[in-house]
Design a protein around this motif. Structure first.
Motif, PDB file in Angstrom:
ATOM      1  N   PRO A 167       0.824  -1.210   0.000  1.00 55.16           N
ATOM      2  CA  PRO A 167       0.000   0.000   0.000  1.00 55.16           C
ATOM      3  C   PRO A 167       0.860   1.264   0.000  1.00 55.16           C
ATOM      4  CG  PRO A 167      -0.729  -1.540   1.695  1.00 55.16           C
ATOM      5  CD  PRO A 167       0.554  -2.071   1.149  1.00 55.16           C
ATOM      6  N   GLY A 168       0.512   2.199  -0.868  1.00 54.60           N
ATOM      7  CA  GLY A 168       1.199   3.479  -0.924  1.00 54.60           C
ATOM      8  C   GLY A 168       2.400   3.542  -1.843  1.00 54.60           C
ATOM      9  N   VAL A 169       2.893   2.391  -2.313  1.00 56.54           N
ATOM     10  CA  VAL A 169       4.057   2.393  -3.205  1.00 56.54           C
ATOM     11  C   VAL A 169       3.613   2.848  -4.587  1.00 56.54           C
ATOM     12  CG1 VAL A 169       5.797   0.959  -4.352  1.00 56.54           C
ATOM     13  CG2 VAL A 169       5.324   0.655  -1.910  1.00 56.54           C
ATOM     14  N   THR A 170       4.312   3.854  -5.111  1.00 55.51           N
ATOM     15  CA  THR A 170       3.961   4.410  -6.413  1.00 55.51           C
ATOM     16  C   THR A 170       4.988   4.095  -7.494  1.00 55.51           C
ATOM     17  OG1 THR A 170       5.006   6.518  -5.830  1.00 55.51           O
ATOM     18  CG2 THR A 170       2.635   6.302  -5.406  1.00 55.51           C
ATOM     19  N   ASP A 171       6.215   3.716  -7.103  1.00 55.73           N
ATOM     20  CA  ASP A 171       7.242   3.408  -8.091  1.00 55.73           C
ATOM     21  C   ASP A 171       8.343   2.582  -7.444  1.00 55.73           C
ATOM     22  OD1 ASP A 171       8.407   3.692 -10.749  1.00 55.73           O
ATOM     23  OD2 ASP A 171       9.902   5.000  -9.819  1.00 55.73           O
ATOM     24  N   VAL A 172       8.938   1.679  -8.247  1.00 56.22           N
ATOM     25  CA  VAL A 172      10.081   0.882  -7.806  1.00 56.22           C
ATOM     26  C   VAL A 172      11.092   0.881  -8.941  1.00 56.22           C
ATOM     27  CG1 VAL A 172      10.891  -1.422  -7.123  1.00 56.22           C
ATOM     28  CG2 VAL A 172       8.646  -0.611  -6.350  1.00 56.22           C
ATOM     29  N   GLN A 173      12.325   1.245  -8.630  1.00 61.44           N
ATOM     30  CA  GLN A 173      13.411   1.239  -9.606  1.00 61.44           C
ATOM     31  C   GLN A 173      14.535   0.358  -9.065  1.00 61.44           C
ATOM     32  OE1 GLN A 173      13.387   2.819 -12.670  1.00 61.44           O
ATOM     33  NE2 GLN A 173      11.258   3.262 -12.149  1.00 61.44           N
ATOM     34  N   VAL A 174      15.008  -0.584  -9.895  1.00 66.43           N
ATOM     35  CA  VAL A 174      16.072  -1.495  -9.483  1.00 66.43           C
ATOM     36  C   VAL A 174      17.281  -1.284 -10.388  1.00 66.43           C
ATOM     37  CG1 VAL A 174      16.747  -3.911  -9.193  1.00 66.43           C
ATOM     38  CG2 VAL A 174      14.384  -3.211  -8.719  1.00 66.43           C
ATOM     39  N   GLU A 175      18.443  -1.126  -9.773  1.00 71.63           N
ATOM     40  CA  GLU A 175      19.705  -1.076 -10.501  1.00 71.63           C
ATOM     41  C   GLU A 175      20.385  -2.416 -10.245  1.00 71.63           C
ATOM     42  OE1 GLU A 175      23.962   1.198 -10.264  1.00 71.63           O
ATOM     43  OE2 GLU A 175      22.179   2.324  -9.663  1.00 71.63           O
ATOM     44  N   LEU A 176      20.231  -3.352 -11.181  1.00 76.34           N
ATOM     45  CA  LEU A 176      20.710  -4.721 -10.978  1.00 76.34           C
ATOM     46  C   LEU A 176      22.234  -4.779 -10.928  1.00 76.34           C
ATOM     47  CD1 LEU A 176      20.117  -7.762 -10.761  1.00 76.34           C
ATOM     48  CD2 LEU A 176      20.169  -7.843 -13.262  1.00 76.34           C
ATOM     49  N   VAL A 177      22.738  -5.352  -9.847  1.00 74.04           N
ATOM     50  CA  VAL A 177      24.151  -5.697  -9.706  1.00 74.04           C
ATOM     51  C   VAL A 177      24.149  -7.215  -9.572  1.00 74.04           C
ATOM     52  CG1 VAL A 177      26.242  -5.458  -8.319  1.00 74.04           C
ATOM     53  CG2 VAL A 177      24.673  -3.515  -8.569  1.00 74.04           C
ATOM     54  N   ALA A 178      24.279  -7.895 -10.705  1.00 72.65           N
ATOM     55  CA  ALA A 178      24.125  -9.352 -10.745  1.00 72.65           C
ATOM     56  C   ALA A 178      25.028 -10.042  -9.726  1.00 72.65           C
ATOM     57  CB  ALA A 178      24.418  -9.875 -12.143  1.00 72.65           C
ATOM     58  N   GLY A 179      24.394 -10.795  -8.825  1.00 68.92           N
ATOM     59  CA  GLY A 179      25.112 -11.539  -7.811  1.00 68.92           C
ATOM     60  C   GLY A 179      25.622 -10.706  -6.657  1.00 68.92           C
ATOM     61  N   GLY A 180      25.380  -9.391  -6.702  1.00 73.05           N
ATOM     62  CA  GLY A 180      25.857  -8.503  -5.644  1.00 73.05           C
ATOM     63  C   GLY A 180      24.712  -7.886  -4.875  1.00 73.05           C
ATOM     64  N   SER A 181      24.951  -6.684  -4.406  1.00 68.93           N
ATOM     65  CA  SER A 181      23.953  -5.948  -3.642  1.00 68.93           C
ATOM     66  C   SER A 181      23.375  -4.852  -4.537  1.00 68.93           C
ATOM     67  CB  SER A 181      24.615  -5.360  -2.400  1.00 68.93           C
ATOM     68  OG  SER A 181      23.665  -4.822  -1.540  1.00 68.93           O
ATOM     69  N   SER A 182      22.132  -5.027  -4.976  1.00 70.35           N
ATOM     70  CA  SER A 182      21.491  -4.123  -5.936  1.00 70.35           C
ATOM     71  C   SER A 182      20.707  -3.025  -5.224  1.00 70.35           C
ATOM     72  CB  SER A 182      20.533  -4.908  -6.834  1.00 70.35           C
ATOM     73  OG  SER A 182      21.218  -5.913  -7.540  1.00 70.35           O
ATOM     74  N   PRO A 183      20.941  -1.751  -5.597  1.00 78.28           N
ATOM     75  CA  PRO A 183      20.126  -0.668  -5.044  1.00 78.28           C
ATOM     76  C   PRO A 183      18.692  -0.739  -5.587  1.00 78.28           C
ATOM     77  CG  PRO A 183      22.147   0.186  -6.021  1.00 78.28           C
ATOM     78  CD  PRO A 183      22.016  -1.244  -6.426  1.00 78.28           C
ATOM     79  N   VAL A 184      17.725  -0.672  -4.702  1.00 79.65           N
ATOM     80  CA  VAL A 184      16.312  -0.672  -5.063  1.00 79.65           C
ATOM     81  C   VAL A 184      15.705   0.588  -4.453  1.00 79.65           C
ATOM     82  CG1 VAL A 184      14.111  -1.870  -4.870  1.00 79.65           C
ATOM     83  CG2 VAL A 184      16.229  -3.191  -5.106  1.00 79.65           C
ATOM     84  N   THR A 185      15.199   1.464  -5.308  1.00 79.41           N
ATOM     85  CA  THR A 185      14.617   2.723  -4.859  1.00 79.41           C
ATOM     86  C   THR A 185      13.101   2.626  -4.922  1.00 79.41           C
ATOM     87  OG1 THR A 185      16.558   3.912  -5.643  1.00 79.41           O
ATOM     88  CG2 THR A 185      14.578   5.216  -5.226  1.00 79.41           C
ATOM     89  N   VAL A 186      12.458   2.864  -3.781  1.00 79.64           N
ATOM     90  CA  VAL A 186      11.015   2.748  -3.671  1.00 79.64           C
ATOM     91  C   VAL A 186      10.442   4.135  -3.381  1.00 79.64           C
ATOM     92  CG1 VAL A 186       9.105   1.643  -2.451  1.00 79.64           C
ATOM     93  CG2 VAL A 186      11.272   0.412  -2.758  1.00 79.64           C
ATOM     94  N   THR A 187       9.491   4.563  -4.198  1.00 80.17           N
ATOM     95  CA  THR A 187       8.791   5.824  -3.974  1.00 80.17           C
ATOM     96  C   THR A 187       7.405   5.490  -3.435  1.00 80.17           C
ATOM     97  OG1 THR A 187      10.004   6.828  -5.803  1.00 80.17           O
ATOM     98  CG2 THR A 187       8.033   7.981  -5.043  1.00 80.17           C
ATOM     99  N   SER A 188       7.026   6.188  -2.372  1.00 85.18           N
ATOM    100  CA  SER A 188       5.738   5.901  -1.727  1.00 85.18           C
ATOM    101  C   SER A 188       5.079   7.195  -1.288  1.00 85.18           C
ATOM    102  CB  SER A 188       5.946   4.980  -0.530  1.00 85.18           C
ATOM    103  OG  SER A 188       6.838   5.577   0.389  1.00 85.18           O
ATOM    104  N   ASP A 189       3.780   7.094  -1.016  1.00 90.40           N
ATOM    105  CA  ASP A 189       2.996   8.239  -0.557  1.00 90.40           C
ATOM    106  C   ASP A 189       3.320   8.629   0.882  1.00 90.40           C
ATOM    107  OD1 ASP A 189       1.655   8.373  -2.995  1.00 90.40           O
ATOM    108  OD2 ASP A 189       0.065   7.027  -2.304  1.00 90.40           O
ATOM    109  N   ALA A 190       3.829   7.691   1.654  1.00 89.31           N
ATOM    110  CA  ALA A 190       4.144   7.908   3.064  1.00 89.31           C
ATOM    111  C   ALA A 190       5.378   7.070   3.403  1.00 89.31           C
ATOM    112  CB  ALA A 190       2.959   7.479   3.926  1.00 89.31           C
ATOM    113  N   PRO A 191       6.001   7.334   4.542  1.00 93.54           N
ATOM    114  CA  PRO A 191       7.156   6.526   4.934  1.00 93.54           C
ATOM    115  C   PRO A 191       6.797   5.043   4.982  1.00 93.54           C
ATOM    116  CG  PRO A 191       6.967   8.436   6.353  1.00 93.54           C
ATOM    117  CD  PRO A 191       5.710   8.390   5.516  1.00 93.54           C
ATOM    118  N   LEU A 192       7.737   4.217   4.550  1.00 87.56           N
ATOM    119  CA  LEU A 192       7.530   2.769   4.557  1.00 87.56           C
ATOM    120  C   LEU A 192       8.162   2.151   5.793  1.00 87.56           C
ATOM    121  CD1 LEU A 192       8.382   1.951   0.851  1.00 87.56           C
ATOM    122  CD2 LEU A 192       6.117   1.930   1.907  1.00 87.56           C
ATOM    123  N   ASP A 193       7.498   1.161   6.344  1.00 90.62           N
ATOM    124  CA  ASP A 193       8.031   0.398   7.457  1.00 90.62           C
ATOM    125  C   ASP A 193       9.082  -0.565   6.908  1.00 90.62           C
ATOM    126  OD1 ASP A 193       7.980  -0.695  10.212  1.00 90.62           O
ATOM    127  OD2 ASP A 193       7.181  -2.457   9.173  1.00 90.62           O
TER     128      ASP A 193
END
Length: 77
Positions: free
Chosen positions: A29-55
């Motif tokens: 609920p509240g998530v409006t966008d998700v962007q993933v920068e794939l780092v295959a086999g590593g630690s990938s940054p995932v940016t989540v945009t939401s209407d309110a702070p996410l738990d």
């Protein structure tokens, strides 16, 4: 006002992995966008945009449902 939070997701290796994580996060609920920068086999940054702070526990549970592990890194307003 929307909020953007970036998490690091470990273990993704391909587009299918990105799709699985994106699907789980966009279902939250509240998530409006998700962007993933794939780092295959590593630690990938995932940016989540939401209407309110996410738990962090809710995000972690969604990522774990997709089969991966998350570590929060930073929050931006």
């Amino acid at each position: 006002m929307s909020q953007t939070t970036t998490f690091r997701v470990d273990g993704m290796t391909c587009g299918h992995c990105v799709h699985a994580v994106t699907s789980e996060l966009t279902a939250l609920p509240g998530v409006t966008d998700v962007q993933v920068e794939l780092v295959a086999g590593g630690s990938s940054p995932v940016t989540v945009t939401s209407d309110a702070p996410l738990d962090t526990a809710t995000v972690s549970a969604a990522v774990e449902e997709a089969g991966y592990a998350v570590t929060p890194t930073r929050s931006l307003l």
